[in-house]
Scaffold this motif. Structure first.
Motif, PDB file in Angstrom:
ATOM      1  N   SER A  63       0.868  -1.251   0.057  1.00  0.00           N
ATOM      2  CA  SER A  63       0.072  -0.076  -0.012  1.00  0.00           C
ATOM      3  C   SER A  63       0.835   1.220  -0.032  1.00  0.00           C
TER       4      SER A  63
ATOM      5  N   MET B 169       6.193   4.940   0.573  1.00  0.00           N
ATOM      6  CA  MET B 169       6.699   6.007   1.515  1.00  0.00           C
ATOM      7  C   MET B 169       8.208   5.100   2.096  1.00  0.00           C
TER       8      MET B 169
ATOM      9  N   PHE C 168       0.300  11.315   8.629  1.00  0.00           N
ATOM     10  CA  PHE C 168       0.899  10.800   7.371  1.00  0.00           C
ATOM     11  C   PHE C 168       2.405  11.472   7.420  1.00  0.00           C
TER      12      PHE C 168
ATOM     13  N   GLN D 208       3.847  15.836   2.785  1.00  0.00           N
ATOM     14  CA  GLN D 208       2.623  15.324   2.052  1.00  0.00           C
ATOM     15  C   GLN D 208       2.056  16.361   0.816  1.00  0.00           C
TER      16      GLN D 208
ATOM     17  N   ASP E 196       4.842  12.825  -0.785  1.00  0.00           N
ATOM     18  CA  ASP E 196       3.719  11.975  -0.519  1.00  0.00           C
ATOM     19  C   ASP E 196       2.495  12.473  -1.162  1.00  0.00           C
TER      20      ASP E 196
ATOM     21  N   VAL F 277      -0.115  10.475  -2.059  1.00  0.00           N
ATOM     22  CA  VAL F 277      -0.875   9.537  -2.166  1.00  0.00           C
ATOM     23  C   VAL F 277      -2.406   9.791  -2.466  1.00  0.00           C
TER      24      VAL F 277
HETATM   25  C1  LIG Z   1      -3.634   6.960   2.149  1.00  0.00           C
HETATM   26  C2  LIG Z   1      -2.444   7.591   2.536  1.00  0.00           C
HETATM   27  C3  LIG Z   1      -1.245   6.854   2.604  1.00  0.00           C
HETATM   28  C4  LIG Z   1      -0.937   5.444   2.234  1.00  0.00           C
HETATM   29  O1  LIG Z   1      -1.563   4.630   3.646  1.00  0.00           O
HETATM   30  P1  LIG Z   1      -2.004   3.071   3.160  1.00  0.00           P
HETATM   31  O2  LIG Z   1      -2.803   2.526   4.038  1.00  0.00           O
HETATM   32  O3  LIG Z   1      -0.412   2.462   3.482  1.00  0.00           O
HETATM   33  O4  LIG Z   1      -2.192   2.935   1.606  1.00  0.00           O
HETATM   34  C5  LIG Z   1      -0.112   7.602   2.611  1.00  0.00           C
HETATM   35  N1  LIG Z   1       0.010   9.148   2.670  1.00  0.00           N
HETATM   36  C6  LIG Z   1      -1.225   9.653   2.458  1.00  0.00           C
HETATM   37  C7  LIG Z   1      -1.115  11.276   2.675  1.00  0.00           C
HETATM   38  C8  LIG Z   1      -2.459   8.923   2.294  1.00  0.00           C
HETATM   39  O5  LIG Z   1      -3.670   9.565   2.247  1.00  0.00           O
END
Ligand SMILES: *Cc1c(COP(=O)(O)O)cnc(C)c1O
Length: 361
Positions: free
Chosen positions: A60, A65, A87, A132, A161, A163
């Motif tokens: 995930s 990261m 995060f 982030q 990050d 994500v």
């Molecule tokens: C969702 C998220 C992640 C990763 O989370 P996982 O549960 O490992 O997929 C990392 N950073 C941010 C900012 C996120 O929103």
């Protein structure tokens, strides 16, 4: 159930149809060609430089990261970690585990990273920065232009990050001086959970060639080498990569990254406008809020945020996203990513109105 969380999010029909098919054998020319196309399309969506590469890791977003921390930095680095929520805190934990020297820039939860804050870290010999794009725990969008300029001026390697922010918020590796950025499968890409995708510029690629991570699975040098022929060292989530291909092609066909960003903004703005009359306060100032999620506080102090989450789930068939820890009863979040229709957004707003009518909100 209607899903307004920030992941896994609702998937479109094509993604679900592909998910129902058999998984093909993947050490083939055909799968390699699909992977090379995935890499090219991802690089374009990250607005990455010509010498950039992509890494497809089955694990995930957190795996992406961690892989970045392990492969981009060594004990000789000195890294700045922006910690404005869970995060950002995770990046600090990863640096501690992998013994990468780091300094935390601790931000008040939900507050922006400003030029003034960053100016305290100029010319201090920092070599890396972890931040982030959107800190999903509060829904704040950091100003990546400020961060990128700071990093460029100071010769700092920048790993972002993205994500949750990718596709929802503007991201340009070239313009924002980003060396590497990671996203995950279950956020705005709206695929099943379990994969992370990292785009690396030439500097990031050469860092991977010098660091020697004590890991087999997270060895990016090996990933990059196998990637040259459209393969991964180990069996990836093959089905998710096929869904990714369809999704990336679909995004390209419907106008690419700017169309995605615009649609995300319209969706977030619509929701925020439509709840303005309700006893809910936006936790992050609107000008700093990400398009991917809205963090909300019940206006009345006696209304618990977690109870709202429970009632929406049990009585209305709607998932919003609860917060954890200190903010569990103060804040909950509404995601705007994934395959959500306007009717579904209206259904959520109607549920809030009903809660207000019932005296719960
Ligand atoms: C969702 C998220 C992640 C990763 O989370 P996982 O549960 O490992 O997929 C990392 N950073 C941010 C900012 C996120 O929103």
């Amino acid at each position: 159930m209607t899903n307004f969380t920030v992941g896994p999010v609702q998937m479109d029909e094509e993604t679900r149809r592909i998910g129902s098919e058999q998984i093909p054998y993947f050490r083939t020319q055909e799968f390699s060609a699909l992977m090379r196309e995935n890499e090219a399309l991802l690089r374009a969506l990250f607005d990455a430089p010509a010498d950039s590469r992509a890494i497809f890791l089955t694990g995930s977003g957190t795996a992406g990261m961690e892989g970045g921390v392990m492969n981009f930095f060594t004990h000789d680095d000195k890294v700045l970690v922006v910690n404005g929520g869970s995060f950002g805190h995770r990046f600090a934990e990863l640096c501690a585990i992998h013994e990468i020297p780091f300094t935390e820039i601790k931000l008040e939860f939900g507050k922006p990273l400003t030029k003034e804050i960053l100016s305290q870290y100029e010319n201090l010999g920092y070599t890396g920065m972890l931040v982030q794009l959107c800190e999903t725990s509060s829904g704040i969008l950091y100003d990546m232009n400020i961060v990128g300029d700071f990093c460029e001026r100071n010769g700092i390697f920048l790993f972002v990050d993205a994500v949750s922010g990718f596709l929802a918020d503007r991201l340009s590796m070239k313009e924002m001086h980003i060396n590497a950025a990671v996203t995950g499968s279950q956020k705005a890409l709206a695929l099943p959970p379990g994969m992370s995708f990292t785009v690396l510029d030439g500097t990031a690629v050469s860092r991977c060639e010098k660091t020697r991570p004590r890991s087999l699975y997270f060895d990016y040098q090996m990933c990059l080498k196998d990637g040259e022929r459209g393969q991964t060292p180990f069996t990836p989530a093959v089905g998710t990569l096929i869904q990714l291909n369809a999704r990336l092609r679909g995004i390209e066909k419907s106008g690419g990254i700017s169309a995605m960003n615009r649609a995300a903004k319209e969706r977030a703005d619509y929701f925020r406008r439509r709840i303005a009359h309700l006893p809910l306060r936006m936790f992050v100032a609107p000008e700093n809020a990400s398009n991917c999620v809205t963090a909300l506080c019940p206006a009345r102090p006696d209304v618990g945020a977690h109870r709202i989450f429970e009632i929406l789930k049990d009585e209305y068939g709607i998932w919003v996203c609860p917060n954890a820890g200190e903010y569990a009863d103060k804040v909950f979040r509404v995601g705007h990513i994934g395959h959500i229709t306007q009717e579904e957004t209206d259904k959520l707003i109607a549920a809030f109105e009903d809660l207000a009518r019932r005296g719960i909100l």
